[in-house]
Design a protein around this motif. Structure first.
Motif, PDB file in Angstrom:
ATOM      1  N   GLY A 167       5.546 -11.013  -2.863  1.00  0.00           N
ATOM      2  CA  GLY A 167       4.792 -10.588  -1.668  1.00  0.00           C
ATOM      3  C   GLY A 167       3.384 -11.169  -1.599  1.00  0.00           C
ATOM      4  N   LEU A 168       2.631 -11.019  -2.676  1.00  0.00           N
ATOM      5  CA  LEU A 168       1.231 -11.483  -2.629  1.00  0.00           C
ATOM      6  C   LEU A 168       1.143 -13.008  -2.694  1.00  0.00           C
TER       7      LEU A 168
ATOM      8  N   PHE B 261      -7.289  -4.527  -0.135  1.00  0.00           N
ATOM      9  CA  PHE B 261      -6.919  -5.946  -0.058  1.00  0.00           C
ATOM     10  C   PHE B 261      -7.524  -6.485   1.234  1.00  0.00           C
TER      11      PHE B 261
ATOM     12  N   VAL C 197       2.337  -5.985 -12.099  1.00  0.00           N
ATOM     13  CA  VAL C 197       1.560  -5.165 -13.034  1.00  0.00           C
ATOM     14  C   VAL C 197       2.530  -4.242 -13.767  1.00  0.00           C
ATOM     15  N   ASP C 198       3.414  -3.658 -12.996  1.00  0.00           N
ATOM     16  CA  ASP C 198       4.373  -2.724 -13.582  1.00  0.00           C
ATOM     17  C   ASP C 198       5.764  -3.130 -13.106  1.00  0.00           C
TER      18      ASP C 198
ATOM     19  N   SER D 289      -6.829   0.874  -3.684  1.00  0.00           N
ATOM     20  CA  SER D 289      -7.125  -0.561  -3.605  1.00  0.00           C
ATOM     21  C   SER D 289      -7.526  -0.945  -2.193  1.00  0.00           C
TER      22      SER D 289
ATOM     23  N   GLY E 124      -3.862   1.994  -7.784  1.00  0.00           N
ATOM     24  CA  GLY E 124      -4.887   1.005  -8.135  1.00  0.00           C
ATOM     25  C   GLY E 124      -4.380  -0.001  -9.165  1.00  0.00           C
ATOM     26  N   ILE E 125      -5.232  -0.956  -9.495  1.00  0.00           N
ATOM     27  CA  ILE E 125      -4.832  -2.038 -10.411  1.00  0.00           C
ATOM     28  C   ILE E 125      -5.983  -2.271 -11.395  1.00  0.00           C
TER      29      ILE E 125
ATOM     30  N   TYR F  40       4.504 -12.250 -10.569  1.00  0.00           N
ATOM     31  CA  TYR F  40       3.589 -11.487 -11.434  1.00  0.00           C
ATOM     32  C   TYR F  40       3.595 -10.033 -10.967  1.00  0.00           C
TER      33      TYR F  40
ATOM     34  N   GLY G 129       8.227  -9.370  -6.205  1.00  0.00           N
ATOM     35  CA  GLY G 129       7.214 -10.059  -7.016  1.00  0.00           C
ATOM     36  C   GLY G 129       6.682 -11.289  -6.301  1.00  0.00           C
TER      37      GLY G 129
ATOM     38  N   ALA H  20       0.854  -1.198   0.000  1.00  0.00           N
ATOM     39  CA  ALA H  20       0.000   0.000   0.000  1.00  0.00           C
ATOM     40  C   ALA H  20       0.888   1.246   0.000  1.00  0.00           C
TER      41      ALA H  20
ATOM     42  N   ASP I  24      -5.712   1.603   0.468  1.00  0.00           N
ATOM     43  CA  ASP I  24      -4.829   2.727   0.123  1.00  0.00           C
ATOM     44  C   ASP I  24      -5.509   3.609  -0.913  1.00  0.00           C
TER      45      ASP I  24
HETATM   46  P1  ADP Z   1       5.922  -6.830  -5.658  1.00  0.00           P
HETATM   47  O1  ADP Z   1       7.091  -7.208  -4.847  1.00  0.00           O
HETATM   48  O2  ADP Z   1       6.229  -6.628  -7.099  1.00  0.00           O
HETATM   49  O3  ADP Z   1       5.159  -5.726  -5.047  1.00  0.00           O
HETATM   50  P2  ADP Z   1       3.679  -8.417  -4.929  1.00  0.00           P
HETATM   51  O4  ADP Z   1       3.421  -9.876  -5.077  1.00  0.00           O
HETATM   52  O5  ADP Z   1       3.633  -7.855  -3.571  1.00  0.00           O
HETATM   53  O6  ADP Z   1       5.020  -8.146  -5.659  1.00  0.00           O
HETATM   54  O7  ADP Z   1       2.584  -7.666  -5.797  1.00  0.00           O
HETATM   55  C1  ADP Z   1       2.372  -8.061  -7.132  1.00  0.00           C
HETATM   56  C2  ADP Z   1       1.979  -6.870  -7.968  1.00  0.00           C
HETATM   57  O8  ADP Z   1       0.689  -6.412  -7.548  1.00  0.00           O
HETATM   58  C3  ADP Z   1       2.885  -5.689  -7.792  1.00  0.00           C
HETATM   59  O9  ADP Z   1       3.968  -5.763  -8.672  1.00  0.00           O
HETATM   60  C4  ADP Z   1       1.996  -4.521  -8.101  1.00  0.00           C
HETATM   61  O10 ADP Z   1       1.968  -4.292  -9.487  1.00  0.00           O
HETATM   62  C5  ADP Z   1       0.605  -5.004  -7.676  1.00  0.00           C
HETATM   63  N1  ADP Z   1       0.196  -4.453  -6.378  1.00  0.00           N
HETATM   64  C6  ADP Z   1       0.287  -5.053  -5.178  1.00  0.00           C
HETATM   65  N2  ADP Z   1      -0.221  -4.283  -4.198  1.00  0.00           N
HETATM   66  C7  ADP Z   1      -0.663  -3.157  -4.799  1.00  0.00           C
HETATM   67  C8  ADP Z   1      -1.308  -1.983  -4.332  1.00  0.00           C
HETATM   68  N3  ADP Z   1      -1.618  -1.778  -3.050  1.00  0.00           N
HETATM   69  N4  ADP Z   1      -1.632  -1.044  -5.257  1.00  0.00           N
HETATM   70  C9  ADP Z   1      -1.361  -1.212  -6.558  1.00  0.00           C
HETATM   71  N5  ADP Z   1      -0.745  -2.314  -7.061  1.00  0.00           N
HETATM   72  C10 ADP Z   1      -0.402  -3.278  -6.195  1.00  0.00           C
END
Ligand code: ADP
Length: 439
Positions: free
Chosen positions: A394-395, A421, A380-381, A419, A364-365, A378, A392, A333, A360
């Protein structure tokens, strides 16, 4: 099709009646004559009934007895129905035989159970996999497979994913069981030996764990030396300090990556549900919020981090794992929202269970990324993730930890708005007993 002979029959009866009345009238005893004909007719009916019953007693296999009029039609009809029934029974038998033969030929084991969970039938592969014996028929399958995880799976009316357990009949072999509930609660179980797959999976896990472990020491040494050298930043030739700073940043990233890989490896190996220690969410969220504020401060980005605890319920889980999961969400966040953004850590209960939300007001996504966010690596950016020190993973870690707590992650997000979560825990993971009493 039976012909409707009723009209012709009644016409016959009326004709016979009138004729006997007429003949009887000629002889001067009309009613005596009619009575004699009626008695004769009754005797004929009794005789036909006798023939019908004898034919039925013999199994109605031969052609039916000969008869005229209505009785003839009844006999023929019964015979035709009987023949059709026999033909259908033969066809059903053949179909069942064909199904049995093909089921027996399957390499996967199949077991069917009645509504009480007793074994009804099986195929050869199931016998081989579970070493079944004839005496097991009619007995509960749960006598043979007693593993608690299987019992839990077995009692679930709508199981989704198959379950993999140690084969109780063959040491060091694994069994994948997929159950379908049908009809009035009968069950069909599909069994597969997945030992080879499990071994490969174990090799993969061991490889990642060992590689990460082996990398950890050299990276720590590198980091230490780099930090020492950078302490003498001022004495370094220009250009070299930039290179060293970049090296320090990259080794920090490698270190984060290795640590995340080690966390994932540990979670991968642990197939048990997380323990049920009572966790005071207020204390935990406050600690995470404080860490997040410090991180925000280090980055020079004064985010506002608030904690909102709406219930006194305790969460039953592994406090260390929960801290890792919520911290990952909170740091994300922070990393994916602009300076000054508001981040909230919320704990509440609802009709579906306990909810921890991390909200947060960040970037956003887009909707199409959401289903893939918990996949390993995975992003997004890619650029933003790396720039902010993301691994990459964390989630993926969050998802694993939630799985261990029988929980799941829900993501709601609007690009450029923010977002939410939410970790959704089942009711059985909540406790309203005071901390001293549960602890
Ligand atoms: P990273 O270490 O790249 O953050 P994560 O597994 O934590 O890996 O998250 C995967 C992807 O999800 C991130 O690369 C990011 O693009 C997106 N993401 C995660 N949390 C957020 C958030 N709070 N807001 C926007 N995008 C998020």
């Amino acid at each position: 099709m039976i012909r409707d002979l009723r009209k012709a029959h009644y016409r016959h009866l009326t004709g016979v009646f009138l004729l006997s009345l007429l003949v009887g009238g000629i002889f001067g005893y009309p009613w005596v004559f009619v009575s004699c004909v009626a008695i004769g007719y009754l005797i004929w009916i009794l005789y036909q009934q006798h023939k019908l019953i004898s034919w039925l007693i013999k199994g109605a296999k031969n052609s039916p007895p000969n008869a005229i009029g209505l009785w003839g039609v009844v006999f023929d009809h019964l015979y035709r129905v009987q023949k059709k029934h026999r033909r259908q029974t033969r066809q059903y038998r053949e179909t069942i035989k064909r199904i049995r033969t093909s089921t027996q030929a399957l390499s996967d084991g199949i077991i069917t159970l009645d509504e009480e969970g007793n074994i009804e039938s099986w195929n050869k592969a199931a016998v081989k996999l579970l070493k079944l014996k004839k005496v097991d028929i009619g007995h509960p399958l749960t006598n043979l497979i007693r593993e608690p995880r299987f019992l839990q799976y077995f009692n679930n009316d709508r199981p989704t994913e198959p379950i993999t357990i140690d084969n109780p009949a063959q040491p060091a072999r694994f069994l994948e069981i997929s159950m379908t509930v049908y009809g009035e609660g009968e069950r069909l179980l599909l069994l597969r030996d997945t030992t080879r797959l499990q071994k490969l999976e174990r090799m993969r896990q061991d490889f990642v764990a060992n590689a990460s472990h082996e990398l950890k020491t050299p990276i720590t040494v590198l980091r230490g030396h780099l930090e020492n050298i950078l302490d003498f930043n001022d004495d370094l030739p220009p250009g070299l300090d930039r290179a060293l700073n970049s090296m320090a940043l990259q080794t920090k990233r490698m270190n984060n990556l290795v640590e995340d890989l080690l966390i994932l490896s540990r979670l991968d190996v642990d197939t048990q549900d997380a323990p049920s220690q009572p966790v005071d969410m207020h204390t935990l969220l406050e600690q995470i919020a404080q860490d997040t504020r410090e991180l925000a401060h280090n980055n020079g980005t004064p985010h506002e981090v608030i904690v909102d605890v709406q219930t006194t319920q305790l969460l039953l889980g592994d406090v260390g794992q929960l801290r890792t999961a919520i911290s990952n969400l909170a740091y994300n966040a922070l990393r994916y929202s602009p300076e000054g953004g508001k981040i909230a850590l919320i704990w509440r209960d609802s009709s579906i269970g306990g909810l921890i939300s991390v909200t947060d007001e960040g970037m956003g996504i887009a909707q199409h990324h959401i289903p893939r966010l918990t996949e390993r690596f995975y992003r997004v950016d890619q650029g933003r993730s790396s720039a902010t020190g993301g691994t990459g993973l964390g989630l993926a870690i969050v998802k694993h930890i939630l799985n261990h707590h029988n929980a799941y992650l829900d993501v709601q997000s609007t690009p450029n708005k923010g977002s939410v979560f939410t970790c959704i825990f089942p009711k059985k993971r909540l406790s309203d007993a005071p901390l001293e009493a549960t602890g």
